[in-house]
Design an enzyme around this catalytic site. Structure first.
Site, PDB file in Angstrom:
ATOM      1  N   HIS A 166       0.803  -1.216   0.000  1.00 60.71           N
ATOM      2  CA  HIS A 166       0.000   0.000   0.000  1.00 60.71           C
ATOM      3  C   HIS A 166       0.840   1.273   0.000  1.00 60.71           C
ATOM      4  O   HIS A 166       0.306   2.358  -0.211  1.00 60.71           O
ATOM      5  CB  HIS A 166      -0.935   0.008   1.212  1.00 60.71           C
ATOM      6  CG  HIS A 166      -2.023  -1.020   1.135  1.00 60.71           C
ATOM      7  ND1 HIS A 166      -3.311  -0.718   0.746  1.00 60.71           N
ATOM      8  CD2 HIS A 166      -2.017  -2.355   1.372  1.00 60.71           C
ATOM      9  CE1 HIS A 166      -4.051  -1.816   0.769  1.00 60.71           C
ATOM     10  NE2 HIS A 166      -3.287  -2.821   1.148  1.00 60.71           N
ATOM     11  N   ASP A 382       3.721   9.672  -1.284  1.00 58.97           N
ATOM     12  CA  ASP A 382       2.513   8.983  -0.851  1.00 58.97           C
ATOM     13  C   ASP A 382       2.196   7.883  -1.849  1.00 58.97           C
ATOM     14  O   ASP A 382       2.184   8.124  -3.060  1.00 58.97           O
ATOM     15  CB  ASP A 382       1.331   9.964  -0.787  1.00 58.97           C
ATOM     16  CG  ASP A 382       0.461   9.765   0.438  1.00 58.97           C
ATOM     17  OD1 ASP A 382       0.405   8.625   0.933  1.00 58.97           O
ATOM     18  OD2 ASP A 382      -0.153  10.745   0.896  1.00 58.97           O
TER      19      ASP A 382
END
Length: 486
Positions: A166, A382
């Site tokens: 992730h 991110d």
């Protein structure tokens, strides 16, 4: 040898945390399902296939029997306080997290942390091996459990193994610093399918495999030799991008809820009905670029480039990993910056910045998204950033401006956002000014395109694509991906 698993589960999720929170507001504490996107994506699959979810319940040194909730069978694993400190706070979040986020802060390398990481990963792998039925699908999630795929393959060669990362995956020049890089790569290569947020992350991983082992890769396929020491046979793994998304329809429905619409209007009134309301929503993490955002905003006020009588910024910083030194440091820096801005630019009738160090329920967050004219996402690095997608999903009017860091995975998809490099403070200031002054026609054009993208690419689509590709690999084991790309 494969154990007798006739009564096991056909679909098993392995993640650091269980998809539940414990509600202690009543004398008899109850479990409730977490509202996260991963739960939304996987719960229907688990319900359809009588699936199991293996994870930690969130409290140290607690033995909890398996239980069922909302059609899911949950298998809690016990973690001691020492293991949480060494495996989770240490190796996962003070070694891997900074390393995988471009070394924004220096990672720490401690052998005791690594030893704890191995022990905990083995416990997760053994639990999955015990729970999975013969030929089951096991989906392992995230950087806390990178060794599980190989360990599980050694225990249960019959199961189909997927892994999804992730967070970003770094380039070789950064990843090579990790003393245990070979073990991490071998751990991930135990999976049949390794998913990443961005194509560049998958490419970085494949290059790390080539550089570390000298192996050849073809397209997304990696031929993994047998490892007699571990007990795994030769197989082909695939590494590719599956950008995660959100539950678009659920958020859109919330944004039309009359009570939430009324709350959004109330929020603006409580803030003094600013002409332009800017919103930032982040975990309090050094990767999120909160300090850069505040610096740019403070300079805009000082320069007079935005009218401080008309513009207000609300910054929500959700508490995160508060026992780790770097997170204590970032909190101090952010709160000092908030104090400086408000001290310099506030007057009796105006406060330029409202800062909240707390979490909010989904209804309140939806109201905040509805209330905000501009969303600031200024991450330094991110994997995806779902806040950006949530803001877009909660803008049924078609107005609003998303200012988005180009270093987020979301930037690959939400291309109509105002893109910024948060390291470039002058460029960030220009992006904010552009958002503040953007006319409604342009806002609607940009927002309409981004909303169309999310409507056709939600979190259910993400999980379906990953599992379809994993099952296709399982079906094609007689004709490997390697042979098909030859």
């Amino acid at each position: 040898m494969v154990p007798d698993t006739a009564s096991g589960c056909d679909f098993v999720v392995v993640a650091n945390r269980l998809p539940v929170d414990r509600d202690t507001s009543s004398p008899d504490p109850q479990w409730r399902t977490s509202p996260g996107g991963l739960v939304t994506a996987l719960q229907p699959v688990m319900q359809a296939q009588a699936g199991a979810w293996i994870g930690w319940a969130g409290t140290p040194d607690e033995d909890i029997d398996p239980f069922d909730i909302d059609g899911m069978h949950l298998v809690p694993l016990r973690l001691s306080a020492d293991e949480i400190e060494l495996y989770y706070e240490g190796f996962s979040n003070a070694t891997l997290w900074p390393l995988f986020h471009d070394v924004i802060v220096p990672p720490e390398f401690h052998r005791a942390w690594w030893d704890a990481y191995i022990r905990v990963n083995r416990r997760f792998a053994e639990a999955a091996a015990d729970v999975a039925a013969r030929g089951a699908t096991v989906w392992v999630h995230d950087y806390q459990l990178m060794l599980v795929p190989e360990m599980l393959r050694a225990l249960r060669p019959d199961v189909s193994i997927g892994f999804f990362n992730h967070i970003p995956f770094p380039p070789w020049e950064i990843f090579a610093q990790l003393p245990w890089r070979t073990r991490i790569l071998r751990g991930l290569l135990g999976a049949d399918l390794i998913g990443f947020q961005r194509p560049t992350d998958a490419s970085n991983f494949r290059r790390c495999v080539r550089m570390n082992f000298g192996w050849t890769t073809k397209a997304n396929a990696i031929r993994v030799p047998e490892d007699p020491e571990v007990g795994t046979a030769e197989h082909v793994a695939e590494a590719k991008a599956f950008p995660i998304s959100i539950d678009t329809s659920a958020l859109d429905a919330l944004s039309h809820d009359p009570a939430i619409v009324a709350r959004a209007a109330q929020i603006r009134a409580e803030l003094g009905d600013p002409e332009v309301l800017i919103l930032g929503v982040d975990r309090l993490d050094y990767t999120k670029g909160i300090r850069h955002r505040l610096k740019a905003y403070g300079e805009l006020l000082a320069d007079g480039l935005i009218d401080r009588e008309k513009v207000t910024l609300v910054q929500i910083a959700t508490p995160s990993r508060e026992r780790i030194d770097q997170y204590q440091h970032i909190r101090t820096e952010v709160e000092l910056a908030v104090g400086r801005i408000n001290g310099e630019f506030s007057d009796l009738g105006y406060q330029p910045l409202h800062y909240f160090h707390q979490s909010y329920p989904r209804d309140e967050m939806t109201a905040l998204y509805l209330a905000a004219d501009i969303m600031l996402v200024t991450s330094l690095r991110d994997g995806m950033n779902l806040v950006a997608k949530e803001y877009v999903a909660c803008r049924p009017s078609g107005t609003g401006v998303l200012v988005l860091s180009e270093f987020t995975g979301a930037a690959d998809q939400l291309t109509q956002a105002v893109m910024v490099n948060p390291h470039d403070i002058s460029g960030l200031k220009a992006g904010i000014v552009r958002a503040v002054t953007m006319d409604e026609k342009e806002q609607r054009r940009r927002m309409r395109a981004m909303r169309r993208k999310l409507q056709g690419d939600d979190v259910q689509t993400w999980s379906r694509r990953f599992l379809q590709d994993l099952h296709a690999l399982d079906s094609d084991k007689g004709i490997s991906s390697w042979e098909k790309t030859a």
